[in-house]
Design an enzyme around this catalytic site. Structure first.
Site, PDB file in Angstrom:
ATOM      1  N   HIS A 131     -68.900  24.798 -28.383  1.00 21.53           N
ATOM      2  CA  HIS A 131     -69.914  24.636 -29.422  1.00 21.53           C
ATOM      3  C   HIS A 131     -69.762  25.794 -30.408  1.00 21.53           C
ATOM      4  CE1 HIS A 131     -74.021  24.697 -31.149  1.00 21.53           C
ATOM      5  NE2 HIS A 131     -74.182  23.470 -30.689  1.00 21.53           N
ATOM      6  N   GLN A 211     -75.659  22.842 -21.426  1.00 22.78           N
ATOM      7  CA  GLN A 211     -75.591  21.459 -20.976  1.00 22.78           C
ATOM      8  C   GLN A 211     -75.513  21.338 -19.459  1.00 22.78           C
ATOM      9  OE1 GLN A 211     -76.045  18.988 -23.001  1.00 22.78           O
ATOM     10  NE2 GLN A 211     -75.888  20.117 -24.923  1.00 22.78           N
ATOM     11  N   LYS A 234     -83.279  21.964 -23.940  1.00 26.95           N
ATOM     12  CA  LYS A 234     -82.388  20.970 -23.346  1.00 26.95           C
ATOM     13  C   LYS A 234     -82.731  20.688 -21.879  1.00 26.95           C
ATOM     14  CE  LYS A 234     -78.592  22.175 -26.470  1.00 26.95           C
ATOM     15  NZ  LYS A 234     -78.764  21.036 -27.387  1.00 26.95           N
ATOM     16  N   CYS A 372     -71.680  20.085 -33.779  1.00 30.89           N
ATOM     17  CA  CYS A 372     -71.440  21.535 -33.809  1.00 30.89           C
ATOM     18  C   CYS A 372     -70.158  21.886 -33.055  1.00 30.89           C
ATOM     19  CB  CYS A 372     -72.632  22.302 -33.234  1.00 30.89           C
ATOM     20  SG  CYS A 372     -74.134  22.147 -34.209  1.00 30.89           S
TER      21      CYS A 372
END
Length: 414
Positions: A131, A211, A234, A372
């Site tokens: 990212h 993530q 997230k 991104c």
């Protein structure tokens, strides 16, 4: 022979979904199918109620008042640090620095750890699948120090070439920064192996866990890295929250990144004595409600069981992958052997933005764009993709609706 570990029972969506109020709404007159959890996760009632309780019952600043509301706020705020330390498998709550998210955490390491140490001829190693938040801060400190950025390659399946990564850990590399789970491909990197290779060579390692934290069981001790960053929104928590876990010896040695109130022990015009970590890195009034909500999110996820979340999402990934492969002209980007519930895709002749816009009219929320990750888009030779990212609160029925809508959109746009 050793028995294979049993797969934990899957979560029942009929039990879980009522915890998330937004999932009951309609979009454009159709039931919402939310497939954008890699962008931001939905929030359970436990988190919403924790934030509401702070503002409605004990709104006060932390570590600054001895009155009842201030003490209650401080207890809840610091209690969240205890909860998150347990969630991440930290040795001590003092290894956790509260940040506004992974971007803030990586910048903290870039400017407080890397910048004072880098010299011309030094390098930082990243991977092709990172990212922008795990690329740009390193570029900035390299520009200021004369160091260079090195990039470990991936293959067409979206898997890191581990042998090449290890080969690139040459003596000039002072820090390696890599993602645990790719936000575009869903690839789950072998972070223990990568961290071990760094440690054996005396190279610090930072892992972007944005993530991973919402989806996988975590134990930073067993991973063996030096820094691990997560983003609150997230993992079912409020926006503007995150955590940097770091080894205690690093936090002790690193200078503050921000200066101001609450990160000091004593201030004189002749000089300042800073507070001990982690407060040394937490200047100013924090996002109190947000971190109380993040603690509630970690409690909620832990209550469900991270192993059960992982198993539930893996089953959804397999089901969705098989269904999408039946759509003519659809290409999936990233089919690593170890993968989280993220599917980036394109359909021949259809722009990703047009596809996402039309899917929204069918009540299906997916992400479109470069996510991104410009260098990763360049690797695959595309400007953008659409991305469907699932969470434990999704269902097979929702995936069926998604594929049905996608088939309709394809006929209209292709």
């Amino acid at each position: 022979m050793n028995a294979m570990p049993a797969t934990p029972p899957l979560l029942d969506p009929a039990v879980v979904r009522p915890d998330f109020p937004v999932l009951a709404r309609e979009v454009h007159g159709k039931p919402l199918v939310y497939l954008d959890s890699a962008n931001t996760g939905q929030k359970p009632r436990a988190v919403i109620e924790a934030v509401d309780a702070y503002y409605s019952q004990y709104n006060a600043n932390v570590a600054r008042a001895v009155h009842a509301l201030g003490e209650e706020a401080t207890t809840a705020y610091e209690g969240a640090r205890d909860t998150l330390a347990k969630f991440l498998g930290a040795n001590s709550r003092d290894e956790l620095v509260f940040t506004s998210g992974t971007t803030h955490a990586i910048n903290l390491v870039a400017y407080s750890y890397a910048l004072p140490r880098l010299q011309p001829g030094d390098s930082i190693l990243v991977t092709t699948m990172e990212h922008h938040a795990n690329i740009v801060p390193w570029q900035l400190v390299c520009e200021r120090t004369g160091a260079t950025l090195k990039v470990a390659p991936i293959n067409e399946a979206g898997e890191l070439l581990v042998e090449r990564f290890v080969e690139l850990l040459t003596p000039d590399v002072k820090l390696a920064a890599f993602t645990h789970v790719s936000n575009v491909l869903g690839t789950i990197n072998p972070v223990r192996e990568l961290a071990k290779a760094c440690r054996e060579r005396g190279i610090a390692s930072l892992i972007d866990g944005s993530q991973a934290a919402p989806h996988l069981p975590l134990d930073v001790k067993s991973i063996g890295c030096d820094f691990y960053a997560v983003t609150g929104h997230k993992m079912a928590g409020p926006t503007g929250t995150g955590v940097l876990w770091a080894r205690a010896e690093h936090l002790e040695a690193m200078p503050p990144f921000f200066g101001g109130g609450d990160m000091i022990r004593k201030v004189r015009f002749s000089g300042t004595v800073f507070a001990d970590p982690p407060h040394k890195f937490e200047a100013g009034t924090p996002n109190i409600a947000g971190f109380i909500g993040l603690g509630a999110a970690a409690e909620y996820l832990s209550g469900l069981g991270m192993a059960r979340i992982d198993a539930t999402e893996h089953a959804l990934l397999e089901y969705a992958t098989d269904a999408l492969k039946q759509v003519p002209g659809l290409r999936i980007f990233g089919e690593a052997a170890h993968k989280a519930a993220v599917i980036s895709f394109l359909i021949d002749g259809v722009q990703s933005h047009d596809m996402a816009t039309m899917l929204d009219l069918e009540g299906v929320a997916v992400r479109s764009g470069h996510h991104c990750a410009h260098p990763l888009m360049d690797f695959y030779g595309v400007p953008a993709t659409a991305r469907a990212s699932m969470a434990f609160y999704n269902t097979r029925e929702e995936i069926d609706r998604f594929v049905e809508a996608l088939t309709k959109v394809r006929k209209l746009l292709a």
